[in-house]
Motif scaffolding. Structure first.
Motif, PDB file in Angstrom:
ATOM      1  N   ARG A 257     -32.984 -11.255  18.233  1.00  0.00           N
ATOM      2  CA  ARG A 257     -32.896 -12.449  17.907  1.00  0.00           C
ATOM      3  C   ARG A 257     -31.659 -12.430  18.294  1.00  0.00           C
ATOM      4  O   ARG A 257     -30.452 -11.847  18.019  1.00  0.00           O
ATOM      5  CB  ARG A 257     -33.266 -11.396  16.251  1.00  0.00           C
TER       6      ARG A 257
ATOM      7  N   VAL B 248     -28.232 -16.557  12.248  1.00  0.00           N
ATOM      8  CA  VAL B 248     -28.114 -17.288  12.471  1.00  0.00           C
ATOM      9  C   VAL B 248     -26.722 -17.732  11.121  1.00  0.00           C
ATOM     10  O   VAL B 248     -26.543 -19.077  11.953  1.00  0.00           O
ATOM     11  CB  VAL B 248     -29.021 -18.303  11.812  1.00  0.00           C
TER      12      VAL B 248
ATOM     13  N   TYR C 117     -28.478 -13.754   8.080  1.00  0.00           N
ATOM     14  CA  TYR C 117     -30.129 -14.414   8.615  1.00  0.00           C
ATOM     15  C   TYR C 117     -30.286 -14.448  10.617  1.00  0.00           C
ATOM     16  O   TYR C 117     -28.964 -14.397  11.114  1.00  0.00           O
ATOM     17  CB  TYR C 117     -30.627 -15.773   8.217  1.00  0.00           C
ATOM     18  N   TYR C 118     -31.765 -14.189  11.289  1.00  0.00           N
ATOM     19  CA  TYR C 118     -31.898 -13.602  12.054  1.00  0.00           C
ATOM     20  C   TYR C 118     -32.932 -14.806  12.306  1.00  0.00           C
ATOM     21  O   TYR C 118     -33.809 -14.773  11.555  1.00  0.00           O
ATOM     22  CB  TYR C 118     -31.961 -12.672  12.669  1.00  0.00           C
ATOM     23  N   SER C 119     -33.249 -15.090  13.900  1.00  0.00           N
ATOM     24  CA  SER C 119     -34.139 -16.594  13.930  1.00  0.00           C
ATOM     25  C   SER C 119     -34.230 -15.365  15.606  1.00  0.00           C
ATOM     26  O   SER C 119     -34.060 -15.400  16.810  1.00  0.00           O
ATOM     27  CB  SER C 119     -33.327 -17.718  14.805  1.00  0.00           C
TER      28      SER C 119
ATOM     29  N   ARG D  43     -38.631 -16.035  11.092  1.00  0.00           N
ATOM     30  CA  ARG D  43     -37.257 -15.750  11.174  1.00  0.00           C
ATOM     31  C   ARG D  43     -37.071 -15.145  10.074  1.00  0.00           C
ATOM     32  O   ARG D  43     -38.183 -14.255   9.157  1.00  0.00           O
ATOM     33  CB  ARG D  43     -37.242 -17.348  10.229  1.00  0.00           C
TER      34      ARG D  43
ATOM     35  N   TRP E  54     -35.132 -21.624   4.315  1.00  0.00           N
ATOM     36  CA  TRP E  54     -35.231 -21.514   5.721  1.00  0.00           C
ATOM     37  C   TRP E  54     -35.435 -20.855   6.008  1.00  0.00           C
ATOM     38  O   TRP E  54     -36.448 -20.609   7.457  1.00  0.00           O
ATOM     39  CB  TRP E  54     -33.766 -21.275   6.300  1.00  0.00           C
ATOM     40  N   ILE E  55     -35.956 -19.070   5.429  1.00  0.00           N
ATOM     41  CA  ILE E  55     -36.602 -18.672   5.919  1.00  0.00           C
ATOM     42  C   ILE E  55     -38.016 -18.626   5.442  1.00  0.00           C
ATOM     43  O   ILE E  55     -39.181 -18.193   6.283  1.00  0.00           O
ATOM     44  CB  ILE E  55     -36.591 -17.363   5.121  1.00  0.00           C
TER      45      ILE E  55
ATOM     46  N   PRO F  46     -30.837 -24.657   9.097  1.00  0.00           N
ATOM     47  CA  PRO F  46     -30.372 -23.012   8.087  1.00  0.00           C
ATOM     48  C   PRO F  46     -28.993 -23.873   7.793  1.00  0.00           C
ATOM     49  O   PRO F  46     -28.534 -25.100   8.284  1.00  0.00           O
ATOM     50  CB  PRO F  46     -29.602 -22.774   9.124  1.00  0.00           C
TER      51      PRO F  46
END
Length: 162
Positions: free
Chosen positions: A16, A19, A28-30, A46, A70-71, A78
């Motif tokens: 991941r 972000v 927060y990760y993508s 996400r 965004w999630i 983001p």
């Protein structure tokens, strides 16, 4: 994506990308779209790593609205730090304006009550609660009562002989 990153993903699982982080400490990760070693396509995801990971301690507002959008995929990019700060100051201004309007409205109502332009609200006393089993039933009283069509006899309680 580089071939090395995709080889690592296939070997060790999902990788991941960080972000951003909000002011509450949530990260927060993508996870980009990728293929598994069998060739199956895994769509992009996400995710958020909460600063407070226990679910029972979650309160409303633990994730800012911009990050929530965004999630959930309602926005592609983001939020930036500048956008978050601008929106926070805007929300504070709205709260102050609402407070001012409420104070003006209360002052206007008080003035109207004093001048007699508006009748003061009736203050009724509710006896019992509609969910109670005795709601709507007349209370037992020692003295008999009568209202035109109904008669309620009084109750008698023996006096103590002391």
């Amino acid at each position: 994506m580089s071939r090395v990153a995709s080889a690592l993903r296939r070997t060790f699982g999902i990788v991941r990308e960080h972000v951003g982080t909000d002011h509450l400490g949530n990260r927060y990760y993508s996870v980009p779209e990728q293929k598994t070693w069998t060739g199956r396509l895994v769509r992009a995801k996400r995710m958020v790593e909460a600063a407070n990971p226990t679910e029972y301690e979650y309160i409303e507002g633990s994730i800012p609205m911009e990050w929530d959008a965004w999630i959930r995929g309602r926005r592609k990019e983001p939020p930036s730090v500048e956008e978050l700060l601008k929106n926070e100051s805007y929300r504070e201004q709205i709260k102050l304006k609402a407070k001012d309007v409420e104070e003006k409205d209360l002052a206007l109502q008080a003035k109207e009550y004093e001048e007699g332009l508006v009748a003061t609200p009736a203050r009724t006393l509710a006896e019992g609660h509609a969910a109670a089993t005795s709601f709507g039933k007349q209370e037992i009283r020692e003295d008999p009562t009568s209202t035109a069509n109904t008669f309620q006899p009084g109750s008698w309680l023996p006096t103590s002989k002391k």
